[in-house]
Design an enzyme around this catalytic site. Structure first.
Site, PDB file in Angstrom:
ATOM      1  N   HIS A 158       3.075  -3.292  12.632  1.00 34.67           N
ATOM      2  CA  HIS A 158       4.208  -2.390  12.897  1.00 34.67           C
ATOM      3  C   HIS A 158       4.249  -1.927  14.359  1.00 34.67           C
ATOM      4  CE1 HIS A 158       5.235  -2.384   8.719  1.00 34.67           C
ATOM      5  NE2 HIS A 158       4.133  -1.778   8.332  1.00 34.67           N
ATOM      6  N   ASP A 193       2.319  -9.435   4.319  1.00 34.74           N
ATOM      7  CA  ASP A 193       2.141  -8.014   3.966  1.00 34.74           C
ATOM      8  C   ASP A 193       3.344  -7.532   3.151  1.00 34.74           C
ATOM      9  OD1 ASP A 193       0.455  -5.435   5.261  1.00 34.74           O
ATOM     10  OD2 ASP A 193       2.524  -4.938   4.715  1.00 34.74           O
ATOM     11  N   HIS A 195       5.014  -4.960   3.626  1.00 33.03           N
ATOM     12  CA  HIS A 195       6.029  -4.417   4.540  1.00 33.03           C
ATOM     13  C   HIS A 195       6.423  -5.449   5.600  1.00 33.03           C
ATOM     14  CE1 HIS A 195       3.570  -0.966   3.095  1.00 33.03           C
ATOM     15  NE2 HIS A 195       4.759  -0.434   2.888  1.00 33.03           N
ATOM     16  N   ASP A 282      -1.268  -5.419   0.431  1.00 31.45           N
ATOM     17  CA  ASP A 282      -0.565  -4.329  -0.249  1.00 31.45           C
ATOM     18  C   ASP A 282       0.608  -4.815  -1.103  1.00 31.45           C
ATOM     19  OD1 ASP A 282       0.645  -5.005   2.138  1.00 31.45           O
ATOM     20  OD2 ASP A 282       0.806  -2.952   2.903  1.00 31.45           O
TER      21      ASP A 282
HETATM   22 ZN   LIG Z   1       1.930  -3.021   4.580  1.00 27.78          ZN
END
Ligand SMILES: [Zn+2]
Length: 342
Positions: A158, A193, A195, A282
């Protein structure tokens, strides 16, 4: 296959973040590293300490003013009367104008996307060693190893060239890809991931030499909200070199593996010389974020499928939060990938 990790990576110990406006314990805990280390060892990997690689490989993907901010902001923050113990932003530029604030509060807002990346006394060193683990893994692959695993904690995907966010400070996957570019003309980054890897996308968005592909929970109702949609395809010379595969919430193994096959088509058409896997765990059905429903055997199949690409591969740890199966999920992925034999 070798794994890389330094004890300094455990020192960063964020206390809280805002979730739907409410202060909650920060899930990016040092204990994650312990669980992941155990998972890597169970897969038969040997853990080695990375060398100090200096700022060079980090500065290759991050701006100088951002790195100076990360290194010094905690000390500056402590001089503000009544300031919080950790650096947490409270104002952000909606649109940057080019001007750069002189104050610590202004710079925190400029360089931090959200409240999930608090900076404490130990953050800079932990993030640097995390990045050096990625550098060491990439150098290992450049030296001829078919694959290497970087236990990067804090995670990185991120983090943009000059913005922290979502538990991330230095973009370890981007650092690894850039190191691989010393030898590989074209590098693909595959982000699995939960996200969207918005920082990684941002860093390479205008570049045709690094293909970025991300599978993730559909951001229309999920973090990071403003990035990760299918119509984000790159810009300028990078147009067509970014590929997002948003998945419906709670998608399980079959849907994930189907999307992975689509990602592989795009990666093979790019004909990369090396691959970086941004390995978030995740997407697991039991992860506290609960966005997707990949199972532990599912991670093994994902690892197996990626190994079949037959590319020199750097595996970089991204997310995956405290739950009983965190270590097992890493073991499953690495075992499926053929970790012990490589
Ligand atoms: Zn994540």
């Amino acid at each position: 296959m070798k794994a890389f990790f330094a004890e300094e990576q455990k020192r960063h110990d964020p206390k809280a973040f805002l979730s739907s406006g409410a202060p909650q314990p920060n899930p990016e805990q040092p204990e994650r590293a312990e669980r992941l280390l155990a998972g890597a060892k169970s897969a038969g990997l040997t853990i080695e300490r990375p060398r100090d690689h200096g700022l060079g490989p980090v500065a290759a993907v991050h701006t100088p003013e951002y790195l100076a901010f990360l290194e010094h902001i905690f000390a500056r923050w402590q001089r503000i009367e009544g300031a919080s113990a950790e650096v947490i932003p409270n104002i952000h530029p909606i649109a940057r104008t080019g001007s750069y604030p002189a104050s610590a509060v202004g710079q925190a807002g400029y360089h931090m996307a959200d409240t999930a990346c608090p900076i404490s006394a130990e953050t800079w060193q932990s993030a640097l060693w995390s990045a050096w683990s990625a550098v060491e893994a990439a150098e290992t692959v450049i030296s001829g190893a078919p694959a290497a695993y970087a236990l990067c904690r804090p995670p990185g995907h991120h983090a943009f060239a000059d913005v922290a966010g979502g538990f991330c400070f230095i973009n370890n996957s981007a650092v690894a890809a850039q190191v691989l570019r010393k030898q590989a003309a074209r590098v693909a980054i595959l982000d699995v991931d939960l996200h969207h890897g918005n920082g990684t996308q941002g860093i390479f968005y205008a570049r045709p030499d690094v293909l970025t592909v991300s599978l993730h929970a559909d951001p229309v109702r999920f973090y990071p909200f403003f990035w990760g949609h299918a119509d984000e395809r790159g810009e300028g010379p990078g147009l067509g070199y970014n590929f997002n595969l948003p998945l419906p919430r709670k998608s399980a193994d079959a849907v994930f593996l189907e999307a992975l096959a689509v990602a592989f088509q795009r990666i093979c058409a790019f004909s990369p010389d090396a691959l970086v896997v941004a390995l978030g765990l995740d997407a697991f059905e039991g992860d506290p974020f609960g966005g997707l429903s990949v199972t532990t055997p599912g991670f093994s199949r994902i690892g197996e499928a990626i190994a079949k690409l037959g590319l020199p591969t750097v595996i970089v740890q991204e997310g995956g939060y405290l739950c009983d199966a965190l270590g097992d999920n890493l073991t499953a992925f690495l075992t499926g990938f053929g970790g012990k034999q490589r």
